[in-house]
Design a protein around this motif. Structure first.
Motif, PDB file in Angstrom:
ATOM      1  N   PRO A 113       0.838  -1.215   0.000  1.00 34.02           N
ATOM      2  CA  PRO A 113       0.000   0.000   0.000  1.00 34.02           C
ATOM      3  C   PRO A 113       0.868   1.257   0.000  1.00 34.02           C
ATOM      4  CG  PRO A 113      -0.670  -1.564   1.729  1.00 34.02           C
ATOM      5  CD  PRO A 113       0.666  -2.017   1.224  1.00 34.02           C
ATOM      6  N   TRP A 114       0.228   2.350  -0.345  1.00 32.26           N
ATOM      7  CA  TRP A 114       0.880   3.654  -0.293  1.00 32.26           C
ATOM      8  C   TRP A 114       1.231   3.979   1.157  1.00 32.26           C
ATOM      9  CZ3 TRP A 114       2.793   7.144  -3.551  1.00 32.26           C
ATOM     10  CH2 TRP A 114       3.002   8.454  -3.104  1.00 32.26           C
ATOM     11  N   PRO A 115       2.403   4.546   1.460  1.00 35.24           N
ATOM     12  CA  PRO A 115       3.345   5.208   0.546  1.00 35.24           C
ATOM     13  C   PRO A 115       4.521   4.342   0.095  1.00 35.24           C
ATOM     14  CG  PRO A 115       3.891   5.823   2.779  1.00 35.24           C
ATOM     15  CD  PRO A 115       2.721   4.881   2.879  1.00 35.24           C
ATOM     16  N   PHE A 116       4.504   3.033   0.454  1.00 34.71           N
ATOM     17  CA  PHE A 116       5.619   2.173   0.076  1.00 34.71           C
ATOM     18  C   PHE A 116       5.351   1.418  -1.229  1.00 34.71           C
ATOM     19  CE2 PHE A 116       5.442   2.253   4.798  1.00 34.71           C
ATOM     20  CZ  PHE A 116       6.546   3.061   4.989  1.00 34.71           C
ATOM     21  N   GLY A 117       4.149   1.542  -1.751  1.00 37.30           N
ATOM     22  CA  GLY A 117       3.807   0.874  -2.996  1.00 37.30           C
ATOM     23  C   GLY A 117       2.592   1.508  -3.622  1.00 37.30           C
ATOM     24  N   TYR A 118       2.096   0.854  -4.669  1.00 44.18           N
ATOM     25  CA  TYR A 118       0.985   1.408  -5.446  1.00 44.18           C
ATOM     26  C   TYR A 118      -0.153   0.401  -5.556  1.00 44.18           C
ATOM     27  CZ  TYR A 118       4.872   4.417  -6.827  1.00 44.18           C
ATOM     28  OH  TYR A 118       5.958   5.245  -6.819  1.00 44.18           O
ATOM     29  N   LYS A 119      -0.380  -0.365  -4.471  1.00 50.69           N
ATOM     30  CA  LYS A 119      -1.441  -1.375  -4.516  1.00 50.69           C
ATOM     31  C   LYS A 119      -2.793  -0.735  -4.793  1.00 50.69           C
ATOM     32  CE  LYS A 119      -3.427  -5.173  -1.844  1.00 50.69           C
ATOM     33  NZ  LYS A 119      -3.359  -5.961  -0.580  1.00 50.69           N
ATOM     34  N   SER A 120      -3.076   0.385  -4.168  1.00 53.20           N
ATOM     35  CA  SER A 120      -4.348   1.108  -4.380  1.00 53.20           C
ATOM     36  C   SER A 120      -4.161   2.345  -5.239  1.00 53.20           C
ATOM     37  CB  SER A 120      -4.953   1.502  -3.026  1.00 53.20           C
ATOM     38  OG  SER A 120      -5.162   0.365  -2.218  1.00 53.20           O
ATOM     39  N   GLY A 121      -3.007   2.447  -5.888  1.00 54.01           N
ATOM     40  CA  GLY A 121      -2.734   3.613  -6.699  1.00 54.01           C
ATOM     41  C   GLY A 121      -2.181   4.761  -5.872  1.00 54.01           C
TER      42      GLY A 121
ATOM     43  N   ASP B 276      -0.603  13.004   6.734  1.00 48.44           N
ATOM     44  CA  ASP B 276      -0.962  11.815   7.505  1.00 48.44           C
ATOM     45  C   ASP B 276      -0.209  10.576   7.044  1.00 48.44           C
ATOM     46  OD1 ASP B 276      -2.738  13.369   8.914  1.00 48.44           O
ATOM     47  OD2 ASP B 276      -4.449  12.865   7.620  1.00 48.44           O
ATOM     48  N   ASP B 277       0.388  10.625   5.850  1.00 49.06           N
ATOM     49  CA  ASP B 277       1.130   9.469   5.351  1.00 49.06           C
ATOM     50  C   ASP B 277       2.433   9.256   6.111  1.00 49.06           C
ATOM     51  OD1 ASP B 277      -0.837   9.120   3.459  1.00 49.06           O
ATOM     52  OD2 ASP B 277       0.213  10.311   1.940  1.00 49.06           O
ATOM     53  N   GLY B 278       2.896  10.273   6.826  1.00 47.89           N
ATOM     54  CA  GLY B 278       4.200  10.175   7.464  1.00 47.89           C
ATOM     55  C   GLY B 278       4.210   9.267   8.672  1.00 47.89           C
ATOM     56  N   LEU B 279       3.171   9.305   9.507  1.00 47.62           N
ATOM     57  CA  LEU B 279       3.153   8.525  10.741  1.00 47.62           C
ATOM     58  C   LEU B 279       2.867   7.064  10.418  1.00 47.62           C
ATOM     59  CD1 LEU B 279       3.382   8.604  13.817  1.00 47.62           C
ATOM     60  CD2 LEU B 279       0.898   8.997  13.913  1.00 47.62           C
ATOM     61  N   GLN B 280       3.873   6.188  10.558  1.00 49.42           N
ATOM     62  CA  GLN B 280       3.737   4.781  10.207  1.00 49.42           C
ATOM     63  C   GLN B 280       3.714   3.862  11.425  1.00 49.42           C
ATOM     64  OE1 GLN B 280       3.194   3.411   7.157  1.00 49.42           O
ATOM     65  NE2 GLN B 280       2.966   5.527   6.466  1.00 49.42           N
ATOM     66  N   VAL B 281       4.222   4.324  12.552  1.00 42.56           N
ATOM     67  CA  VAL B 281       4.128   3.571  13.808  1.00 42.56           C
ATOM     68  C   VAL B 281       3.704   4.551  14.885  1.00 42.56           C
ATOM     69  CG1 VAL B 281       5.327   2.168  15.525  1.00 42.56           C
ATOM     70  CG2 VAL B 281       5.934   1.945  13.107  1.00 42.56           C
TER      71      VAL B 281
ATOM     72  N   LEU C 251       6.842  -2.769  21.687  1.00 36.96           N
ATOM     73  CA  LEU C 251       7.503  -1.509  21.385  1.00 36.96           C
ATOM     74  C   LEU C 251       6.574  -0.350  21.730  1.00 36.96           C
ATOM     75  CD1 LEU C 251      10.333  -0.968  20.049  1.00 36.96           C
ATOM     76  CD2 LEU C 251       9.082  -0.521  17.928  1.00 36.96           C
ATOM     77  N   SER C 252       7.135   0.693  22.324  1.00 38.36           N
ATOM     78  CA  SER C 252       6.317   1.863  22.694  1.00 38.36           C
ATOM     79  C   SER C 252       6.677   3.103  21.889  1.00 38.36           C
ATOM     80  CB  SER C 252       6.486   2.169  24.190  1.00 38.36           C
ATOM     81  OG  SER C 252       7.858   2.428  24.500  1.00 38.36           O
ATOM     82  N   TYR C 253       7.613   2.978  20.947  1.00 32.66           N
ATOM     83  CA  TYR C 253       8.059   4.126  20.174  1.00 32.66           C
ATOM     84  C   TYR C 253       7.150   4.363  18.973  1.00 32.66           C
ATOM     85  CZ  TYR C 253      12.353   3.500  22.879  1.00 32.66           C
ATOM     86  OH  TYR C 253      13.252   3.373  23.890  1.00 32.66           O
ATOM     87  N   SER C 254       7.347   5.510  18.342  1.00 28.80           N
ATOM     88  CA  SER C 254       6.651   5.862  17.101  1.00 28.80           C
ATOM     89  C   SER C 254       7.679   6.051  15.994  1.00 28.80           C
ATOM     90  CB  SER C 254       5.826   7.147  17.285  1.00 28.80           C
ATOM     91  OG  SER C 254       4.822   6.965  18.257  1.00 28.80           O
ATOM     92  N   LEU C 255       7.157   6.069  14.756  1.00 30.54           N
ATOM     93  CA  LEU C 255       8.042   6.190  13.596  1.00 30.54           C
ATOM     94  C   LEU C 255       7.340   7.000  12.523  1.00 30.54           C
ATOM     95  CD1 LEU C 255      10.678   5.290  12.075  1.00 30.54           C
ATOM     96  CD2 LEU C 255       9.331   3.380  11.178  1.00 30.54           C
ATOM     97  N   SER C 256       8.044   7.999  11.995  1.00 26.64           N
ATOM     98  CA  SER C 256       7.523   8.810  10.898  1.00 26.64           C
ATOM     99  C   SER C 256       8.488   8.766   9.734  1.00 26.64           C
ATOM    100  CB  SER C 256       7.315  10.262  11.343  1.00 26.64           C
ATOM    101  OG  SER C 256       6.293  10.358  12.309  1.00 26.64           O
TER     102      SER C 256
END
Length: 616
Positions: free
Chosen positions: A262-270, A279-284, A424-429
């Motif tokens: 899926p987006w933003p690491f792929g184009y499964k949904s275009g 909002d795409d930045g926050l991944q964890v 894990l209690s951390y976040s990732l952007s």
């Protein structure tokens, strides 16, 4: 004094018993085919099916009526035969003592489409008309005046490809020109036509050759004949040592690498119509990953083993993941808002500052926790078989299957700590540039993996496509009056007809294979012996813990095999049991598949077979 060798002119021609003017191809269905062939020739049994009618049985190709030669796995063997004579009045048989060596090559023939150039010179090449004997020119869409107008005109050229060996290693089919040189590169063709052997080279390089053996006989009229015959090997494979992708193929692989992400690491949904969203930045978020990151982690771990040691091919992906730092969401550094004029004096103002200038305070949340995504993967793989991330991915797949897909999960469980204790209690952007870099590295990694796999996969020598037609071309190295060698190639009339090669699974080429099934009373006779399996101690402890009624339970999977004995075990099974179990499992699978695909009429037939007494 003339020191030039006097050449003894010889010719290769079809065998005297062959009605057609081609080299003879024979088929035998038993392993003792060489002795059978010699007996057939000596006793003049030329009316047998192996001499004529078999080719009519093998014309079952989907593309044309060329005979399809079977493989040795079909218990079929083929022999090529031709005749050699002196090129003199009456064509007397060549003395076998004058033969230094003889053999044949197998050439692949296919039509190649090339552009033409008209008389005005429109930039298209037309240099094939002088290559007679190898290429047949078929001009398409050509005007009556010999020129081509409008769209570029093309010509179909029949080219021959030889199976090339380099230092004893097969490198595949390569285009070959006119038949004049010796196929062995260690031999040199001098201007006077005499061959000299290079004895310094031990390994063979050149076009693969197969031997022909002389056989001197007399025909029904009593005339002496010298035949050359040899076995036709229809197996073989090669490794593509330097595979390359075209631009279109590379682009297609890049698309495949991100097609299931899926987006933003792929184009499964275009790609979203609005492009990159904040909002795409926050991944964890406090340990809980998004569907996009979880899907990418599954690919990184299962396909590429990213984080495992001694995998230099992952360097690009590893560097991209090392750029992504986890941060502690509870540690927020705030500072008062400064006037906009203060930031306008700096070029390239940070994107985060720009988005929050009008807020009451400026929060800098990217306070690194001292752990990157790349380091997290390394720490997980450092746990060896107890990798907590592998178990987490397996649990997520079970949950996803229960709801019809990972996209239907309301939220994902938090990622485990690298040591397996807690979550894990951390976040990732990630930023837009980080996501684009990951997409590029995923494509490059898939291309490298595909190339590496291509180098390790044996590619078959003979294909079964429309263009895969083959021809056998004999040659002879004969001795001159002074003891030198000269090479003579068979002309088109003495070469074999075009043929195709069957696939190993071709049902039209397969022959019945009889597998005797044991009787039920054989199950209780004797001891369990026949199929023996050498089992390590830990594997035996796991297998021995299986319960017939419970099957594979959680208690069995989690058994502690570290305390198992280091003594190996040999487990023997009765061959009648193995045979019956294989037959029962096969019938169960065929019956199940028949419910969906209706295969039964094509895969099974039962006919009565009487018990024939010995000696009948």
């Amino acid at each position: 004094m003339n020191s030039q060798h006097k050449l003894h002119d010889v010719i290769l021609k079809p065998a005297f018993f062959e009605n057609k003017r081609q080299a003879t191809l024979l088929r035998y269905l038993d392993a003792d085919f060489i002795a059978r062939f010699q007996q057939d020739i000596q006793q003049q049994r030329f009316s047998g099916i192996q001499f004529s009618e078999w080719q009519e049985e093998e014309r079952h190709s989907d593309f044309d009526d060329r005979p399809v030669l079977r493989l040795p796995t079909h218990r079929a063997f083929h022999i090529v035969c031709c005749e050699v004579a002196c090129n003199r009045l009456g064509e007397p048989a060549l003395d076998p003592a004058k033969i230094a060596s003889a053999g044949f090559v197998i050439r692949r023939e296919s039509l190649v489409r090339i552009p033409l150039r008209n008389k005005e010179g429109d930039g298209f090449t037309q240099d094939i008309q002088e290559k007679k004997g190898v290429f047949n020119r078929l001009t398409l869409n050509q005007k009556s005046d010999g020129r081509t107008r409008g769209k570029p005109q093309f010509t179909q050229v029949k080219k021959q490809f030889g199976w090339i060996l380099e230092d004893g290693e097969a490198i595949g089919w390569q285009h070959r020109g006119l038949l004049k040189d010796d196929p062995d590169l260690s031999r040199r063709l001098c201007r006077n036509g005499v061959l000299h052997r290079n004895k310094d080279q031990n390994t063979y390089s050149g076009e693969e050759i197969h031997p022909l053996h002389p056989l001197k006989i007399k025909d029904k009229q009593g005339k002496c004949r010298t035949l050359l015959f040899g076995y036709v090997p229809l197996g073989g494979f090669y490794y593509e040592r330097q595979p390359e992708f075209s631009d279109d193929e590379a682009e297609e692989i890049d698309q495949l690498s991100t097609a299931n992400l899926p987006w933003p690491f792929g184009y499964k949904s275009g790609v979203p119509t609005e492009g990159w969203n904040s909002d795409d930045g926050l991944q964890v978020n406090r340990g809980r990953p998004t569907v996009a990151l979880a899907t990418m982690l599954s690919q990184l771990v299962n396909r590429y083993h990213l984080g495992e040691e001694n995998l230099p091919d992952n360097s690009g992906l590893q560097q991209a993941c090392d750029r992504l730092d986890f941060y502690n969401p509870d540690l927020i550094f705030q500072m008062p808002v400064l006037p906009v004029s203060f930031f306008s004096s700096f070029s390239g103002v940070n994107e985060i500052f720009q988005q929050t200038l009008n807020a009451g305070t400026l929060s800098l949340q990217f306070v690194s926790a001292g752990l990157s995504l790349g380091q997290y993967l390394k720490d997980c793989f450092a746990q060896k078989e107890n990798n907590p991330l592998v178990r987490w991915i397996a649990d997520v797949e079970v949950l996803a299957d229960s709801v019809g897909g990972i996209e239907n999960l309301p939220q994902l469980p938090p990622l485990p700590n690298a040591d397996g204790n807690g979550v894990l209690s951390y976040s990732l952007s990630v930023s837009e540039s980080d996501a684009e870099l990951l997409r590029q590295q995923l494509g490059a990694r898939l291309r490298n993996l595909t190339l590496a796999t291509t180098r390790e996969i044996p590619l078959p020598k003979f294909g079964q496509g429309r263009q895969d037609t083959y021809r056998i071309i004999p040659f002879l190295r004969s001795l001159t009056d002074q003891g030198g060698e000269q090479i003579t190639w068979a002309d088109p009339l003495a070469q074999s007809d075009l043929f195709r090669v069957a696939a190993s699974f071709d049902p039209m080429a397969s022959r019945p294979s009889l597998i005797p099934m044991p009787s039920l009373k054989d199950l209780k006779r004797g001891m369990a012996k026949g199929a023996s399996i050498l089992t390590p101690g830990d594997t035996f402890a796991l297998v021995n813990a299986l319960k017939l009624k419970k099957g594979v339970s959680e208690d069995t999977v989690n058994i502690d095999t570290s305390v198992a004995s280091t003594v190996q075990w040999i487990c023997s099974f009765s061959l009648p049991v193995v045979t019956l179990v294989a037959m029962i499992l096969l019938m169960i699978m065929v019956s199940l598949l028949n419910i969906i695909f209706f295969w039964m009429p094509w895969v099974k037939i039962c006919l009565p077979f009487p018990s024939i007494p010995k000696g009948r």
